[in-house]
Write a protein that holds these residues in place. Structure first.
Motif, mmCIF file in Angstrom:
data_model
loop_
_atom_site.group_PDB
_atom_site.id
_atom_site.type_symbol
_atom_site.label_atom_id
_atom_site.label_comp_id
_atom_site.label_asym_id
_atom_site.label_seq_id
_atom_site.Cartn_x
_atom_site.Cartn_y
_atom_site.Cartn_z
ATOM 1 N N MET A 1 107.710 73.853 -6.647
ATOM 2 C CA MET A 1 106.670 74.732 -7.204
ATOM 3 C C MET A 1 106.520 75.963 -6.315
ATOM 4 S SD MET A 1 102.720 73.801 -8.148
ATOM 5 C CE MET A 1 102.188 73.581 -6.477
ATOM 6 N N THR A 2 106.634 77.132 -6.896
ATOM 7 C CA THR A 2 106.489 78.359 -6.128
ATOM 8 C C THR A 2 105.220 79.079 -6.539
ATOM 9 O OG1 THR A 2 107.677 79.739 -7.731
ATOM 10 C CG2 THR A 2 109.000 78.590 -6.063
ATOM 11 N N GLU A 3 104.748 79.957 -5.659
ATOM 12 C CA GLU A 3 103.528 80.716 -5.940
ATOM 13 C C GLU A 3 103.719 81.601 -7.166
ATOM 14 O OE1 GLU A 3 102.129 82.943 -2.643
ATOM 15 O OE2 GLU A 3 100.496 83.861 -3.752
ATOM 16 N N GLU A 4 104.939 82.144 -7.327
ATOM 17 C CA GLU A 4 105.206 83.033 -8.456
ATOM 18 C C GLU A 4 105.090 82.295 -9.785
ATOM 19 O OE1 GLU A 4 107.010 82.880 -5.697
ATOM 20 O OE2 GLU A 4 106.384 84.800 -4.871
ATOM 21 N N GLN A 5 105.530 81.011 -9.797
ATOM 22 C CA GLN A 5 105.504 80.251 -11.040
ATOM 23 C C GLN A 5 104.105 79.762 -11.403
ATOM 24 O OE1 GLN A 5 108.515 77.425 -9.687
ATOM 25 N NE2 GLN A 5 109.774 77.928 -11.468
ATOM 26 N N PHE A 6 103.310 79.430 -10.387
ATOM 27 C CA PHE A 6 102.025 78.807 -10.646
ATOM 28 C C PHE A 6 100.897 79.523 -9.909
ATOM 29 C CE2 PHE A 6 103.870 75.435 -12.988
ATOM 30 C CZ PHE A 6 105.055 75.084 -12.367
ATOM 31 N N ARG A 7 100.665 80.782 -10.238
ATOM 32 C CA ARG A 7 99.615 81.547 -9.566
ATOM 33 C C ARG A 7 98.228 81.039 -9.896
ATOM 34 N NH1 ARG A 7 100.815 87.582 -11.094
ATOM 35 N NH2 ARG A 7 101.464 86.552 -13.004
ATOM 36 N N TYR A 8 98.000 80.735 -11.187
ATOM 37 C CA TYR A 8 96.663 80.339 -11.612
ATOM 38 C C TYR A 8 96.655 78.994 -12.344
ATOM 39 C CZ TYR A 8 96.113 85.316 -10.785
ATOM 40 O OH TYR A 8 96.126 86.570 -10.224
ATOM 41 N N LEU A 9 97.804 78.327 -12.431
ATOM 42 C CA LEU A 9 97.893 77.097 -13.210
ATOM 43 C C LEU A 9 97.483 75.892 -12.376
ATOM 44 C CD1 LEU A 9 101.237 77.679 -15.116
ATOM 45 C CD2 LEU A 9 98.933 78.270 -15.807
ATOM 46 N N PRO A 10 96.979 74.833 -13.034
ATOM 47 C CA PRO A 10 96.619 73.626 -12.295
ATOM 48 C C PRO A 10 97.872 72.908 -11.789
ATOM 49 C CG PRO A 10 96.413 73.262 -14.650
ATOM 50 C CD PRO A 10 96.666 74.730 -14.468
ATOM 51 N N ASP A 11 97.643 71.858 -11.020
ATOM 52 C CA ASP A 11 98.772 71.109 -10.469
ATOM 53 C C ASP A 11 99.562 70.404 -11.581
ATOM 54 O OD1 ASP A 11 98.205 71.560 -7.637
ATOM 55 O OD2 ASP A 11 96.394 70.396 -8.045
ATOM 56 N N THR A 12 100.847 70.220 -11.353
ATOM 57 C CA THR A 12 101.694 69.514 -12.319
ATOM 58 C C THR A 12 101.429 68.014 -12.241
ATOM 59 O OG1 THR A 12 103.498 69.202 -10.749
ATOM 60 C CG2 THR A 12 103.477 71.275 -11.997
ATOM 61 N N ALA A 13 101.956 67.279 -13.210
ATOM 62 C CA ALA A 13 101.802 65.822 -13.227
ATOM 63 C C ALA A 13 102.419 65.205 -11.973
ATOM 64 C CB ALA A 13 102.441 65.246 -14.485
ATOM 65 N N GLU A 14 103.562 65.752 -11.535
ATOM 66 C CA GLU A 14 104.207 65.254 -10.331
ATOM 67 C C GLU A 14 103.342 65.495 -9.092
ATOM 68 O OE1 GLU A 14 106.885 63.168 -8.253
ATOM 69 O OE2 GLU A 14 106.921 63.473 -10.429
ATOM 70 N N ASP A 15 102.715 66.661 -9.035
ATOM 71 C CA ASP A 15 101.814 66.971 -7.914
ATOM 72 C C ASP A 15 100.656 65.979 -7.872
ATOM 73 O OD1 ASP A 15 103.257 69.230 -7.102
ATOM 74 O OD2 ASP A 15 102.200 70.507 -8.542
ATOM 75 N N GLU A 16 100.077 65.710 -9.033
ATOM 76 C CA GLU A 16 98.959 64.776 -9.106
ATOM 77 C C GLU A 16 99.383 63.390 -8.637
ATOM 78 O OE1 GLU A 16 97.267 64.731 -12.980
ATOM 79 O OE2 GLU A 16 96.579 66.826 -12.895
ATOM 80 N N LYS A 17 100.578 62.964 -9.053
ATOM 81 C CA LYS A 17 101.093 61.641 -8.677
ATOM 82 C C LYS A 17 101.244 61.526 -7.163
ATOM 83 C CE LYS A 17 104.892 58.436 -9.699
ATOM 84 N NZ LYS A 17 106.163 58.257 -10.443
ATOM 85 N N GLU A 18 101.766 62.582 -6.549
ATOM 86 C CA GLU A 18 101.950 62.588 -5.094
ATOM 87 C C GLU A 18 100.607 62.509 -4.364
ATOM 88 O OE1 GLU A 18 104.303 65.855 -3.754
ATOM 89 O OE2 GLU A 18 105.913 65.486 -5.196
ATOM 90 N N MET A 19 99.624 63.265 -4.823
ATOM 91 C CA MET A 19 98.311 63.275 -4.164
ATOM 92 C C MET A 19 97.598 61.946 -4.327
ATOM 93 S SD MET A 19 96.799 67.126 -4.729
ATOM 94 C CE MET A 19 97.163 67.259 -6.477
ATOM 95 N N LEU A 20 97.697 61.325 -5.516
ATOM 96 C CA LEU A 20 97.080 60.027 -5.747
ATOM 97 C C LEU A 20 97.690 58.973 -4.833
ATOM 98 C CD1 LEU A 20 96.847 60.061 -9.661
ATOM 99 C CD2 LEU A 20 94.929 60.175 -8.064
ATOM 100 N N ALA A 21 98.995 59.042 -4.624
ATOM 101 C CA ALA A 21 99.674 58.085 -3.746
ATOM 102 C C ALA A 21 99.187 58.221 -2.304
ATOM 103 C CB ALA A 21 101.187 58.290 -3.815
ATOM 104 N N VAL A 22 98.958 59.456 -1.876
ATOM 105 C CA VAL A 22 98.504 59.688 -0.503
ATOM 106 C C VAL A 22 97.124 59.080 -0.254
ATOM 107 C CG1 VAL A 22 97.769 61.490 1.124
ATOM 108 C CG2 VAL A 22 99.905 61.759 -0.149
ATOM 109 N N ILE A 23 96.226 59.193 -1.241
ATOM 110 C CA ILE A 23 94.868 58.671 -1.048
ATOM 111 C C ILE A 23 94.729 57.212 -1.481
ATOM 112 C CG2 ILE A 23 93.823 60.946 -1.220
ATOM 113 C CD1 ILE A 23 93.024 60.328 -4.064
ATOM 114 N N GLY A 24 95.820 56.636 -2.021
ATOM 115 C CA GLY A 24 95.828 55.210 -2.295
ATOM 116 C C GLY A 24 95.220 54.765 -3.595
ATOM 117 N N VAL A 25 95.250 55.580 -4.631
ATOM 118 C CA VAL A 25 94.794 55.171 -5.968
ATOM 119 C C VAL A 25 95.915 55.400 -6.969
ATOM 120 C CG1 VAL A 25 92.372 55.603 -5.476
ATOM 121 C CG2 VAL A 25 93.769 57.436 -6.414
ATOM 122 N N GLU A 26 95.829 54.699 -8.085
ATOM 123 C CA GLU A 26 96.919 54.755 -9.050
ATOM 124 C C GLU A 26 96.734 55.827 -10.119
ATOM 125 O OE1 GLU A 26 97.597 50.944 -10.713
ATOM 126 O OE2 GLU A 26 98.147 50.006 -8.806
#
Length: 451
Positions: A1-26
């Motif tokens: 994910m680059t800044e040019e591609q996602f200047r104002y867009l929310p996180d992608t599904a993959e981004d959400e999955k990675e963050m959920l894994a870090v904090i320990g929820v499914e």
């Protein structure tokens, strides 16, 4: 994910999955397990479907274009926010990253540039007001005035405030709101034509009065006699609080020289665009004996370990710096960037430039008022005025404003709602209003009068 591609867009599904894994929820739902099922939103939000960035920008632009600004039409409305000349150097300086991104300068050793800018702001405002010290700015002039009332009550140990109705109605509303929490009684003084009724002021001022509050020039543009008000205050041991237009102080006698105990106001006339009413920058000036009761903090000058000039935050009476119960105010921020803009503007204009700019405001308003009188219109102001005055029209002020807008002019401030004077129009002529625009304004009023 680059800044040019996602200047104002929310996180992608993959981004959400990675963050959920870090904090320990499914799943995202697991984050809301503590919220009772019965109060959770089940249906989709009632908002329009998503559009592309280009479509969104087009929509927002079309909405913005419904506004009419002073950049498109001449404006004759003042009433606390004014269309003044802003030197181009102001934006050039405040857009520098070291100022533009700075917040509160907690670390003095790393914030010398910002602290010096605030120090210069304080120095220039103190010179204009004729007071010994100025703080490093508050939200706006009305907040500053409310804080002045609080200081007066704390110093005098009294609970009554005598407030002139010639003070800006919004400022009076702020004082009334804050007074409830402070346990203060606010007594308003009626006006005598365009200024404060001093006889009534004298009668209402008692040994329980903490302060008398006046505006200079007042809401109607007229210059109050501060020496008279000071004598009334002194006779009862009350303080004199003056809310002053700093540009007008370029030619008017400084309130401090006339006995003011606290001088507050808004530096919007110096370098701050109108921006549909804000943000502004309040100033707060006192003499030495009240300096430890000033809200916020003051930037002081000292010498560092090498004997070089240095700047520090001092007398920090805000609740973030000291015990909350010892704080003088609820204020927890300042307007450092706007204070810098005002300081740069004053420095660019210089002492002579400020005086000339103020004199232009007097001259433009004087021409405006005289030209209206020559055409048979009545002017309410009997006292000398700065750049604002009130026209007593033979028809409703709102009718005048509608006709002016149709003619490509932003009119004045109707006194119908705040002072119950539907035929009175408060108008302002700053240095930016040429004779041609003033004459066009008068021609529109003449057209209504003779229709």
């Amino acid at each position: 994910m680059t800044e040019e591609q996602f200047r104002y867009l929310p996180d992608t599904a993959e981004d959400e999955k990675e963050m959920l894994a870090v904090i320990g929820v499914e799943s995202m739902e697991d984050l809301f397990t503590d919220i009772p099922e019965g109060i959770r939103l089940k249906e989709e939000l009632a908002i329009p479907a998503a559009v592309s960035e280009s479509e969104l920008l087009k929509q927002m632009k079309s909405i913005a274009e419904k506004n009419v600004s002073a950049g498109q039409m001449p404006i004759f409305m003042g009433a606390g926010t004014y269309d003044h000349y802003i030197p181009s150097v102001v934006d050039a300086v405040i857009s520098r990253s070291e100022f533009y991104t700075a917040y509160t300068p907690y670390q003095a050793e790393a914030s010398q540039g910002e602290l010096q800018a605030i120090f210069e702001f304080q120095s220039m405002i103190s010179e204009l007001t004729g007071m010994e010290a100025t703080n490093s700015s508050l939200y706006d002039g009305f907040a500053s005035l409310s804080e002045a009332v609080g200081l007066a009550a704390a110093v005098t140990k009294r609970n009554e405030i005598v407030l002139s109705q010639a003070v800006h109605p919004n400022a009076r509303a702020v004082i009334h709101a804050a007074a409830k929490g402070r346990g203060l009684d606010v007594i308003e003084v009626l006006m005598e034509k365009d200024v404060t009724n001093f006889n009534v002021t004298r009668c209402l001022t008692t040994p329980d009065t903490a302060a008398i509050v006046v505006q200079y020039p007042n809401f109607f543009g007229s210059v109050e006699d501060l020496a008279v008000v000071k004598k009334i205050a002194e006779d009862k041991g009350a303080l004199l609080i003056v809310m002053a237009n700093p540009l007008a102080l370029g030619i008017l006698e400084a309130p401090g020289n006339l006995g003011a105990d606290i001088v507050v106001g808004d530096t919007q006339p110096f370098g701050l665009p109108m921006s549909f009413g804000g943000p502004h920058c309040g100033y707060f000036s006192v003499n030495q004996k009240h300096i430890r009761k000033v809200p916020g903090r003051i930037v002081g000058e000292t010498l560092d370990a090498d004997g070089e000039r240095a700047f520090v935050l001092t007398l920090q009476s805000r609740e973030q710096h000291i015990r909350r119960e010892k704080a003088t105010s609820y204020m927890s921020s300042n307007q450092a960037l706007n204070a810098l803009a005002s300081a740069v503007c004053m420095a660019a204009l210089g002492k002579q430039g400020v005086q000339e700019m103020a004199q232009l405001n007097v001259d433009k308003a004087a021409y405006f008022a005289q030209a209206l009188q020559d055409k048979g219109f009545a002017i309410l102001n009997q006292s000398p005025f700065f750049n604002e005055f009130v026209i007593d029209l033979p028809f409703p002020a709102e009718e005048a404003n509608r006709a002016l807008l149709e003619a490509g002019i932003i009119g004045g401030y109707s006194l119908a709602e705040t002072y119950h004077k539907p035929n009175q129009l408060l108008v302002c002529a700053t240095e930016k209003r040429p004779k041609e625009e003033i004459d066009r304004f008068i021609a529109v009023l003449e057209g209504i009068k003779h229709a």
